[in-house]
Design an enzyme around this catalytic site. Structure first.
Site, short mmCIF file in Angstrom:
data_model
loop_
_atom_site.label_atom_id
_atom_site.label_comp_id
_atom_site.label_asym_id
_atom_site.label_seq_id
_atom_site.Cartn_x
_atom_site.Cartn_y
_atom_site.Cartn_z
N CYS A 1 48.44 75.84 -40.68
CA CYS A 1 47.97 76.05 -39.32
C CYS A 1 48.84 77.15 -38.70
O CYS A 1 50.06 77.02 -38.65
CB CYS A 1 48.07 74.79 -38.49
SG CYS A 1 47.68 75.10 -36.75
N ILE B 1 41.54 79.94 -47.68
CA ILE B 1 42.70 80.00 -46.83
C ILE B 1 42.41 79.36 -45.47
O ILE B 1 41.26 79.08 -45.15
CB ILE B 1 43.16 81.47 -46.58
CG1 ILE B 1 42.04 82.29 -45.94
CG2 ILE B 1 43.60 82.12 -47.88
CD1 ILE B 1 42.42 83.74 -45.56
N THR C 1 43.05 79.87 -41.19
CA THR C 1 42.90 81.02 -40.30
C THR C 1 44.17 81.89 -40.35
O THR C 1 45.22 81.45 -40.80
CB THR C 1 42.70 80.55 -38.86
OG1 THR C 1 43.77 79.68 -38.50
CG2 THR C 1 41.39 79.79 -38.72
N GLY D 1 36.92 80.56 -45.85
CA GLY D 1 37.18 81.72 -45.01
C GLY D 1 35.97 82.62 -44.92
O GLY D 1 35.66 83.36 -45.84
C1 LIG Z 1 38.02 75.43 -34.22
C2 LIG Z 1 38.75 75.35 -35.51
C3 LIG Z 1 39.64 74.31 -35.75
C4 LIG Z 1 40.33 74.22 -36.94
N1 LIG Z 1 41.19 73.19 -37.16
C5 LIG Z 1 41.80 73.06 -38.36
C6 LIG Z 1 42.64 71.96 -38.65
O1 LIG Z 1 42.82 71.08 -37.83
N2 LIG Z 1 43.22 71.89 -39.85
C7 LIG Z 1 43.04 72.85 -40.81
O2 LIG Z 1 43.60 72.73 -41.89
N3 LIG Z 1 42.26 73.91 -40.58
C8 LIG Z 1 41.63 74.05 -39.38
N4 LIG Z 1 40.83 75.13 -39.14
C9 LIG Z 1 40.67 76.14 -40.18
C10 LIG Z 1 39.39 75.94 -40.98
O3 LIG Z 1 39.42 74.74 -41.67
C11 LIG Z 1 39.20 77.09 -41.96
O4 LIG Z 1 40.29 77.10 -42.87
C12 LIG Z 1 39.14 78.43 -41.28
O5 LIG Z 1 38.40 78.34 -40.08
C13 LIG Z 1 38.51 79.51 -42.15
O6 LIG Z 1 37.19 79.19 -42.49
P1 LIG Z 1 35.91 79.77 -41.72
O7 LIG Z 1 36.06 81.25 -41.67
O8 LIG Z 1 34.74 79.28 -42.51
O9 LIG Z 1 35.94 79.18 -40.34
C14 LIG Z 1 40.13 75.22 -37.93
C15 LIG Z 1 39.24 76.26 -37.69
C16 LIG Z 1 38.55 76.35 -36.51
C17 LIG Z 1 37.60 77.50 -36.29
#
Ligand SMILES: Cc1cc2nc3c(=O)[nH]c(=O)nc-3n(C[C@H](O)[C@H](O)[C@H](O)COP(=O)(O)O)c2cc1C
Ligand SMILES: Cc1cc2nc3c(=O)[nH]c(=O)nc-3n(C[C@H](O)[C@H](O)[C@H](O)COP(=O)(O)OP(=O)(O)OC[C@H]3O[C@@H](n4cnc5c(N)ncnc54)[C@H](O)[C@@H]3O)c2cc1C
Ligand SMILES: Cc1cc2nc3c(=O)[nH]c(=O)nc-3n(C[C@H](O)[C@H](O)[C@H](O)COP(=O)(O)OP(=O)(O)OC[C@H]3O[C@@H](n4cnc5c(N)ncnc54)[C@H](O)[C@@H]3O)c2cc1C
Ligand SMILES: Cc1cc2nc3c(=O)[nH]c(=O)nc-3n(C[C@H](O)[C@H](O)[C@H](O)COP(=O)(O)O)c2cc1C
Ligand code: FES
Ligand code: FES
Lengths: 260, 296, 296, 260
Positions: free
Chosen positions: B122, B183, B185, B235
């Site tokens: 995170c 990965i 964010t 991602g």
């Molecule tokens: C609103 C939001 C909340 C997230 N909360 C978490 C979290 O609590 N724990 C975690 O490991 N990743 C969290 N992530 C990351 C996502 O699980 C993911 O790794 C990241 O968004 C990349 O994927 P995407 O491009 O498909 O969104 C969060 C992402 C978003 C957008």
């Protein structure tokens, strides 16, 4: 995020103000949809989209905010020329039906109903307030809706009692095809139960904590529904089947807390 | 045809990413029923967390930046939330040290969850997430601790921190991790030039969405070259093409995060259908045959 | 009104980023004449480099991934190329150790160039760029060496490596760096799913363009909070809004890279005009007044 | 990057083949523009866009490749059904003028001229080749251009000599408004000098090493020009003023190397 300037401020009651701004995208909102309002360095709050009074409806929109906690009071205190950010509109709107409709609302819950009445001919509006002071949008409503009934809890204006009282009376005597409601959850619960009893279709616009507004964070979860996506307007038949409705809501951590 | 293995067999390779709709069990169940191969909870911590003040997310040109601040009801509450779990649920955990993780695993381990995902990545909360994930020793201790307490698969979720991802993956693997998610964010920021202020209340958040896909693809590629354990790609996935690209790079499964906001829950079925059509066109019979073939 | 200071005064804050049109002096001069505040050469190494085989670049949805492989004519040849330099030219240098940098600076230091930019952040060539930039000791030694040989301003160019950017900036600053450029491209990859192969001949390259802007903004913000020396923002700038966002985040100037491909050489004037309009609208009288104000 | 399948292969000479593929975007290329052709795991080469013979010009395009080094030979050896990647079209095309035009080309330099003749009525085409074997596109040219003159260095077909020989003869006797040329740099140099001598406007399509094709890497620099953006087609009047034209080119490292 779109930054907009507040172009006009209208006092609706000692605690509620309407802020009007130019934003084509919000101007396109359907009744019941909401926007997220950014107060730079302060907060971001969900707000139903209001009609912009005398301003061009294709370009302007508005919000009507009641001062409550810190953030809403900050928003309430914005003046002409101040800037706020908006994103959206988001969510599911009222389904517009060209039938004989009955609207029941209270407080700022009247906002989406006023927008609905503007976009669609509505037959009757029952609006509830605690006291005369808090009656809002009455003139506006009378100019758009065939019949407007006002109730106040203390009887200081209109009928004494809750908005649900004249509702029962009306349903006994008249035929309505659909009921739209928005306001305090307890009020909506009663409205939906009454509608159900009389076998009338109903829709209500619900509230929960909204952080993202776009279906990601789940702070607005209500049973298996995500209010910013599946709502805020939902069908009465579904709402009445929910375990959490009228009983509890998720707090900012996601724990269910009692609404009572 | 779509089933795949991430140390546990899944009906298809599309998972709900952590933090997306991941707090309420009824919602998680609905996402699974909508077509996901498995669902992952929001990151759960030892105590409840309210998260940051709004705004917690901002849409940028090519993605989203969020700083939710790990809002979650805490492990005890969440254990009750999912006590009747009857779907393939992976619980994502976040914490500061091995004791915290140990306590959480003890509370959760008897539940019918299929795996743990450990959030070492995170990018916007102090003393957890990336700050832990950048410390190889601590990563090793935490994974080892969980391994000693549980037989369930351990997935470590990595991100772009101030350390070498391959090295962190190695110590996690040494500690007993069974799979890797890559990965999370990437630390990012968005300033509104009209009011001259950062938009997020936390100022800095994590970038997700299409913008980060090429970086995530690279990470999956490098990890899958370096390790034999399953890699779960995450991602910027928004359609079946993206999912396939991750699989060809070396992913055994993929997670869908922010794109859920745009395509809503249909996205799982849409991606799974797209993958199936692609397999039929290309003559693949199983996901396995496709994993990592862009490496050769 | 547009002039700004990056240890040397520039007529405006838009620089041509390194590696873009940066090998031929006549071309560099043309870019300056088209409106850039200063121009930066391609990374120059001690020996000539042919770079990687084609494809060296691929356009992705929201950016470009390149692995040019630091093609450049070598320092001796380049010194001749620019011997009659009469424009504000910054020479970007890349190398493996302090001796190499020392040799290059000795060859270049008598020329009329306005500064050096040290590439500690190329993400796709072994033993130079990021691999150096991830080693604090080496960064210190290299900057110190150049400092001992030259009075010209030293700009260090940082990227997203396996180290802490603030720490690397600190040792560079300790070694004598006068300014920081952030950021370089980010390691990334693109696989074509139809032929199931990575597109770049080097497989892995660096992501540039709009995709990386929020990450670059965050880096500039963090660096400008941590250091008093000028920060030069770079990454995904394609219009005046992006440039302003960098300045508000803390940049004293900005570099334009891949977007040159789309708007061509007019981009410098377009961005400068946009910045000027914004300043007039908001009542700013100098770039200085705007730098970093989103921090407060 | 767009992956396309080769749908037809045409032998033009013992060393040159035309590969035809379906790609709407390339089909839209103007004469003189080029595409970057990706050979997965092998290389990527700039290629002028050719016409697709009998295939629908709105959907199909082609390239004509001479086998030379490893990569061009690999491309030359692609068969029907093989896949290549294409991006583009890029660069500045010939400026089309509805005037009496003269085209002078040699080898695969004829490719953009053939496309030009197809898109625009052209009066005379002089095509040079080393020997009879290497004469390409003759039938095609005759079907589109009013007059076609072929020269071979060894006289094994058409007129003996270089393409520039009949050029001088023609200009002495006839009026032309514009000359378009593409081929070996030495040939183009002579063509441009002759055009200049006779006071006739001219355009030439030039070649340099192209890596990015989109104006970033500067591998295609020619004096202060970037050929993939400012060219490949440039005005004769500009070209003749360049220091590097006809003398040197930048090698892959960026060093100027003599072309002689
Ligand atoms: C609103 C939001 C909340 C997230 N909360 C978490 C979290 O609590 N724990 C975690 O490991 N990743 C969290 N992530 C990351 C996502 O699980 C993911 O790794 C990241 O968004 C990349 O994927 P995407 O491009 O498909 O969104 C969060 C992402 C978003 C957008
Ligand atoms: C769909 C929808 C439409 C709404 N429309 C209106 C309207 O038209 N007019 C109106 O006055 N109010 C409306 N509200 C309620 C409004 O968003 C706030 O909840 C209310 O103004 C109280 O804000 P506060 O900051 O004063 O809260 P407090 O009671 O002080 O709460 C403390 C903090 O909690 C947070 N918070 C409180 N409520 C919410 C929420 N719902 N979502 C996210 N964070 C919250 C804020 O950060 C607030 O500062 C609507 C809510 C929803 C969900
Ligand atoms: C605008 C333009 C249009 C062209 N149109 C055609 C055409 O229609 N038909 C045709 O046959 N040829 C054309 N060429 C030439 C073609 O791109 C190659 O240069 C030629 O085919 C030789 O390639 P090779 O791999 O056999 O080179 P070699 O002589 O073996 O060269 C060695 C390596 O250098 C590289 N290389 C060589 N030339 C170039 C180049 N120009 N750009 C980038 N890398 C290069 C390749 O990696 C090659 O493998 C064109 C070139 C340009 C710039
Ligand atoms: C084709 C290409 C070549 C580059 N070459 C170099 C280089 O030689 N040295 C360097 O420091 N940065 C190089 N860069 C990185 C850019 O200078 C810049 O940091 C990066 O592209 C981000 O900016 P942008 O998004 O505006 O392109 C190159 C970038 C591109 C796209
Ligand atoms: S407010 Fe985030 S999911 Fe509804
Ligand atoms: S080929 Fe790269 S600039 Fe022309």
């Amino acid at each position: 995020m779109r930054i907009v300037e507040i172009e006009d401020v209208i006092d609706e009651s000692p605690t509620i103000r309407t802020l009007i701004f130019n934003d084509k995208i919000t101007a396109n909102a359907k009744a019941g949809q909401f926007i997220m309002v950014w107060l730079p360095s302060i907060d971001e709050l969900p707000m139903s989209v209001m009609i912009p009074y005398k301003y061009d409806e294709k370009l302007y929109a508005a919000i009507s905010v009641r001062k409550r906690g810190i953030s809403s009071t900050y928003l309430y205190s914005r003046k002409k020329g101040d800037k706020i950010g908006v994103r959206g509109p988001y969510g599911r709107a009222f389904e517009i039906k060209s039938e004989r409709s009955l609207l029941v609302g209270g407080g700022t819950g009247l906002v989406p109903l006023i927008r609905l009445a503007k976009q669609n001919r509505c037959h009757t509006l029952i609006m509830g307030a605690r006291s005369k002071d808090e009656v809002i949008f009455e003139q506006l409503a009378r100019s758009m809706v065939d019949r407007v009934i006002v109730t106040t809890d203390d009887g200081s204006y209109g009928l004494k009692g809750f908005a649900t009282d004249p509702l029962e009376e009306l349903l006994k005597e008249e035929r309505f095809d659909i009921i739209y409601t928005c306001g305090p959850e307890k009020m909506m619960k009663r409205v939906l139960e009454i509608a159900n009893r009389y076998g009338i279709e109903a829709e209500a616009s619900l509230e929960r904590i909204m952080k993202c507004g776009i279906g990601l964070c789940s702070s607005c979860a209500l049973d298996k529904y995500i209010l910013c996506k599946d709502g805020p307007v939902m069908k009465g038949s579904i709402i009445l089947g929910l375990e959490e409705f009228g009983k509890c809501y998720r707090d900012k951590s996601g724990q269910l807390k009692s609404t009572i | 045809m779509l089933s795949t293995d991430i140390c546990v067999r899944l009906r298809n390779p599309t998972l709900l990413a952590s933090g997306i709709l991941g707090i309420s069990y009824p919602v998680l169940k609905r996402v699974y029923e909508a077509g996901a191969g498995a669902v992952i909870s929001k990151s759960i911590s030892i105590e409840a967390r309210e998260g940051y003040k709004n705004p917690i997310i901002v849409k940028t040109e090519h993605g989203w930046i969020n700083a939710v601040g790990l809002a979650n009801p805490g492990v005890e509450y969440f254990a009750k939330e999912i006590e009747n779990c009857d779907i393939p649920l992976i619980v994502n955990l976040v914490g500061s040290n091995e004791e915290e993780f140990g306590k959480m695993v003890k509370i959760l381990d008897n539940l019918k969850i299929i795996a743990y995902e450990i959030n070492f990545s995170c990018p916007h909360v102090e003393k957890v997430g990336l700050e832990i994930g950048d410390d190889p020793e601590l990563v090793y201790k935490i994974v080892k601790k969980i391994r000693s307490l549980s037989k369930k698969p351990i997935i470590v979720k990595l991100g772009l921190g101030s350390s070498n991802m391959i090295e962190i993956a190695r110590v996690a693997n040494d500690g007993g991790a069974d799979a890797i998610t890559a990965i999370n964010t990437i630390r990012a920021m968005c300033i509104d030039i009209d009011v001259a202020k950062p938009i997020l209340s936390n100022r800095i958040g994590g970038l997700s969405g299409a913008a980060i896909k090429p970086i995530a693809i690279r990470c999956v590629y490098e990890l899958s070259k370096a390790f034999d354990i399953p890699i779960i790609g995450c991602g910027g996935i928004k359609d079946w093409r993206d999912a396939i690209e991750f699989i060809l790079a070396g992913a055994s499964a993929v997670q869908i995060g922010s794109a859920v906001s745009e395509r809503w829950l249909d996205i799982f079925n849409e991606i799974n259908n797209g993958i199936m059509q692609y397999m039929l066109r290309k003559g693949y019979k199983s996901i396995d045959e496709m994993i990592g073939i862009a490496r050769y």
